[in-house]
Structures are given as structure tokens and as C-alpha cells.
Design a protein around this motif. Structure first.
Motif, PDB file in Angstrom:
ATOM      1  N   PHE A 117      -8.316   6.031  -1.592  1.00 37.89           N
ATOM      2  CA  PHE A 117      -8.746   7.258  -1.660  1.00 37.89           C
ATOM      3  C   PHE A 117      -7.986   8.514  -2.119  1.00 37.89           C
ATOM      4  O   PHE A 117      -8.559   9.153  -2.964  1.00 37.89           O
ATOM      5  CB  PHE A 117      -9.199   7.731   0.011  1.00 37.89           C
ATOM      6  N   ARG A 118      -6.769   8.475  -1.940  1.00 40.87           N
ATOM      7  CA  ARG A 118      -5.852   9.596  -2.243  1.00 40.87           C
ATOM      8  C   ARG A 118      -5.547   9.119  -3.999  1.00 40.87           C
ATOM      9  O   ARG A 118      -5.543  10.200  -4.587  1.00 40.87           O
ATOM     10  CB  ARG A 118      -4.616   9.527  -1.564  1.00 40.87           C
ATOM     11  N   LYS A 119      -5.422   8.140  -4.302  1.00 41.35           N
ATOM     12  CA  LYS A 119      -4.788   7.834  -5.602  1.00 41.35           C
ATOM     13  C   LYS A 119      -5.838   7.711  -6.490  1.00 41.35           C
ATOM     14  O   LYS A 119      -5.558   7.673  -7.895  1.00 41.35           O
ATOM     15  CB  LYS A 119      -3.931   6.556  -5.691  1.00 41.35           C
ATOM     16  N   ILE A 120      -7.153   7.242  -6.309  1.00 45.80           N
ATOM     17  CA  ILE A 120      -8.168   6.681  -7.368  1.00 45.80           C
ATOM     18  C   ILE A 120      -9.236   7.933  -6.852  1.00 45.80           C
ATOM     19  O   ILE A 120      -9.551   8.600  -8.078  1.00 45.80           O
ATOM     20  CB  ILE A 120      -8.710   5.549  -6.984  1.00 45.80           C
ATOM     21  N   TYR A 121      -9.852   7.869  -5.791  1.00 52.31           N
ATOM     22  CA  TYR A 121     -10.981   8.616  -5.697  1.00 52.31           C
ATOM     23  C   TYR A 121     -11.125  10.375  -5.498  1.00 52.31           C
ATOM     24  O   TYR A 121     -11.876  10.918  -6.353  1.00 52.31           O
ATOM     25  CB  TYR A 121     -11.917   7.990  -4.360  1.00 52.31           C
TER      26      TYR A 121
ATOM     27  N   THR B 139       0.946   1.645   0.083  1.00 49.51           N
ATOM     28  CA  THR B 139       1.712   1.736   1.068  1.00 49.51           C
ATOM     29  C   THR B 139       0.940   2.426   2.403  1.00 49.51           C
ATOM     30  O   THR B 139       0.079   3.146   2.020  1.00 49.51           O
ATOM     31  CB  THR B 139       3.101   2.906   1.045  1.00 49.51           C
ATOM     32  N   GLY B 140       0.952   1.885   3.570  1.00 52.07           N
ATOM     33  CA  GLY B 140       0.263   2.617   4.770  1.00 52.07           C
ATOM     34  C   GLY B 140      -1.101   1.802   4.563  1.00 52.07           C
ATOM     35  O   GLY B 140      -1.324   0.695   4.311  1.00 52.07           O
TER      36      GLY B 140
ATOM     37  N   ALA C 191      -2.917  -3.252 -10.366  1.00 51.58           N
ATOM     38  CA  ALA C 191      -1.421  -2.836 -10.352  1.00 51.58           C
ATOM     39  C   ALA C 191      -1.370  -1.655  -9.078  1.00 51.58           C
ATOM     40  O   ALA C 191      -0.322  -1.498  -8.589  1.00 51.58           O
ATOM     41  CB  ALA C 191      -1.159  -2.408 -11.689  1.00 51.58           C
ATOM     42  N   LEU C 192      -2.482  -0.583  -9.366  1.00 52.95           N
ATOM     43  CA  LEU C 192      -2.238   0.450  -8.305  1.00 52.95           C
ATOM     44  C   LEU C 192      -2.188   0.159  -7.038  1.00 52.95           C
ATOM     45  O   LEU C 192      -1.499   0.593  -6.210  1.00 52.95           O
ATOM     46  CB  LEU C 192      -3.309   1.396  -8.781  1.00 52.95           C
ATOM     47  N   MET C 193      -3.223  -0.831  -6.654  1.00 50.74           N
ATOM     48  CA  MET C 193      -3.360  -1.187  -5.237  1.00 50.74           C
ATOM     49  C   MET C 193      -2.149  -2.029  -4.755  1.00 50.74           C
ATOM     50  O   MET C 193      -1.702  -2.153  -3.645  1.00 50.74           O
ATOM     51  CB  MET C 193      -4.625  -1.944  -5.111  1.00 50.74           C
ATOM     52  N   GLY C 194      -1.687  -2.926  -5.831  1.00 48.01           N
ATOM     53  CA  GLY C 194      -0.207  -3.539  -5.582  1.00 48.01           C
ATOM     54  C   GLY C 194       0.814  -2.679  -4.981  1.00 48.01           C
ATOM     55  O   GLY C 194       1.806  -3.342  -4.514  1.00 48.01           O
TER      56      GLY C 194
END
Length: 264
Positions: A110-114, A102-103, A96-99
Motif C-alpha cells: 500500500f505504501r510503496k505502490i498504491y 519488510t513487515g 523486485a519491489l515486493m521482494g
């Protein structure tokens, strides 16, 4: 305590966390899925403890105890999560997150998970780092911390094993796990996790600077109870048959005897 050494250690450990997260990201891109970060979570803390052990100058016994406790906890958790996820589809959270990416998807991941998990890992690990710069002998408060850690690891490991065995039985499909430790708390694994970090914090409390890292176990406990732990799990289970009754009779976090009727 060597305060300047501890502050330098925080920078070194931050760099180590960044390296771990970049390696995890590279492996995820190669595999085409990101749930491997859940196993890396425990290993990252082990890396921080080992890096700190290598550069710290505190009491040797304290350094070895803290590092050993952290590595045992982190490796056990990593192995458990890897076994649990092996052969299964990608975790729906990351799908869901990778869905929503953007960009550039790699930069987004990297920004949203790692990066987020890396920052949290580094912050939560501060008691582990601070404890290894304490020059005093390992004392009573340290042994109390080890005892709390043992209780936590026991709840976490036994709870995970009981749940895995329950899910492996086809006859339990669709049922609610309410046996063993799960009879006394709906989340023995998360309760145990919290105890582990409060135990490590108690070890760090042998020096006043270590005591100042109290926000680290507070943040970990908040995530376990209000964030991606208990709250998210129960949200996903809310519509399962029998779950409402289970909630009424079973403590939500701290282990307590089950109620025979009414809500807790």
C-alpha cells in the motif's frame, strides 16, 4: 470560478482516489500480483473526472468535454494495458519491489505502490478538476486544448497498436521496433500521453486558477521522460542488438525525421 467549491472538490477527489486504490490493493492481494495497478492508473483518472462532474458547478459544456476526454483516454489506456498483461507473468518491477518488503507485505505494498501512485494521480488530475469549475463559455483556448489532446491520443493509440502488432509477429523476436510512428520517435506512446495532459491543461487555462495547475502536466511529463517511462524503458533495452543504432537515428521523445548518420 467557485474557489471554495474547487477546494472542496480536491478533498472529495482525494477520497475517491483512496477508495480506488484500496479496491485495487484488495484485488491484488486476492490475485497474488500487483501489476493490475497499471490498468487501474487510467481508470483512476476517469473516476476523478466523473466524481468532479457530479459535484462541480461550472460551464456544462466544459465539464462534459473535460470529463469525456479524460474518460476516453483513461479507459483506452486501461484496456490496452490489461490486454498486454493478460496471461503473462507478474511484472518484474513489482516482483523486485515486493521482494524487498519488510513487515506486513500488504501494508508495504500500500505504501510503496498504491499510495504513491494515488497521490501522483490526484496531483496530475488537478487541471481536470479545475476546468470543471470554470463558469465562462468554452472558448478558443479550450478548442486548442482539444486539438492537442487529439494529437496525443492519436500518437498513443496508434503507437501502442503498431508495437503490439510488431511483437505479435514471431519473425520480429529480438528486433527493434523502428517502423510507423516509432521511426520518428522512440516513444510515441509516451509523447502522446504528455500531449493528452498538456491538452487538458490548456482547457483548464481558460481561467487563471486553472492556469496555476501547470505543475500537473509538468510532473506527468517528467515521469514520462525521466522517471518510469522513457528512462526506465531505455535502460531495460540498452543491451538489445541494434538499439544503440536506433538511438542514434531516432528522436528520443518529440517526433522528428530520422537522421541518416551520426548521433542526434
Amino acid at each position: 470560478m467557485n474557489l471554495s467549491g474547487f477546494l472542496l472538490n480536491l478533498l472529495i477527489s482525494a477520497g475517491a482516489v483512496l477508495v480506488v486504490m484500496l479496491i485495487a490493493l484488495g484485488l491484488a492481494v486476492r490475485r497474488g500480483r500487483h501489476d493490475g495497478i497499471d490498468a487501474v492508473w487510467g481508470l483512476g483518472f476517469a473516476v476523478i473526472a466523473l466524481v468532479t462532474l457530479a459535484v462541480s458547478d461550472g460551464d456544462l459544456v466544459t465539464r462534459l468535454v473535460v470529463t469525456g476526454l479524460t474518460v476516453v483516454w483513461g479507459v483506452r489506456l486501461a484496456v490496452h494495458i490489461h490486454r498486454r498483461n493478460h496471461g503473462r507473468p507478474e511484472d518484474p518491477r513489482y516482483v523486485a519491489l515486493m521482494g524487498r518488503a519488510t513487515g506486513n507485505p500488504v501494508w508495504y505494498a500500500f505504501r510503496k505502490i498504491y499510495l504513491i501512485q494515488g497521490v501522483i494521480m490526484w496531483f496530475v488530475s488537478m487541471p481536470v478538476q479545475a476546468a470543471q469549475y470554470e463558469t465562462g463559455a468554452f472558448g478558443l483556448l479550450g478548442w486548442l486544448g482539444v486539438l492537442v489532446w487529439l494529437v496525443g491520443l492519436g500518437f498513443e493509440a496508434v503507437g501502442d497498436q503498431q508495437l503490439a502488432r510488431f511483437k505479435a509477429d514471431p519473425g520480429n523476436r529480438g528486433k527493434i521496433m523502428d517502423r510507423g510512428l516509432w521511426r520518428y520517435t522512440r516513444h510515441p506512446n509516451y509523447f502522446g500521453d504528455a500531449c493528452v495532459w498538456w491538452g487538458l491543461y490548456l482547457v483548464a487555462c481558460q481561467h487563471w486558477i486553472g492556469a496555476l495547475t501547470v505543475l500537473s502536466p509538468v510532473v506527468m511529463t517528467a515521469f514520462l521522460t525521466k522517471g518510469t517511462g522513457k528512462a526506465l524503458t531505455e535502460k531495460n533495452m540498452a543491451n538489445r542488438p541494434g538499439f544503440a543504432e536506433y538511438v542514434k537515428r531516432t528522436s528520443g521523445f518529440f517526433p522528428l525525421p530520422p537522421r541518416t548518420g551520426g548521433s542526434r
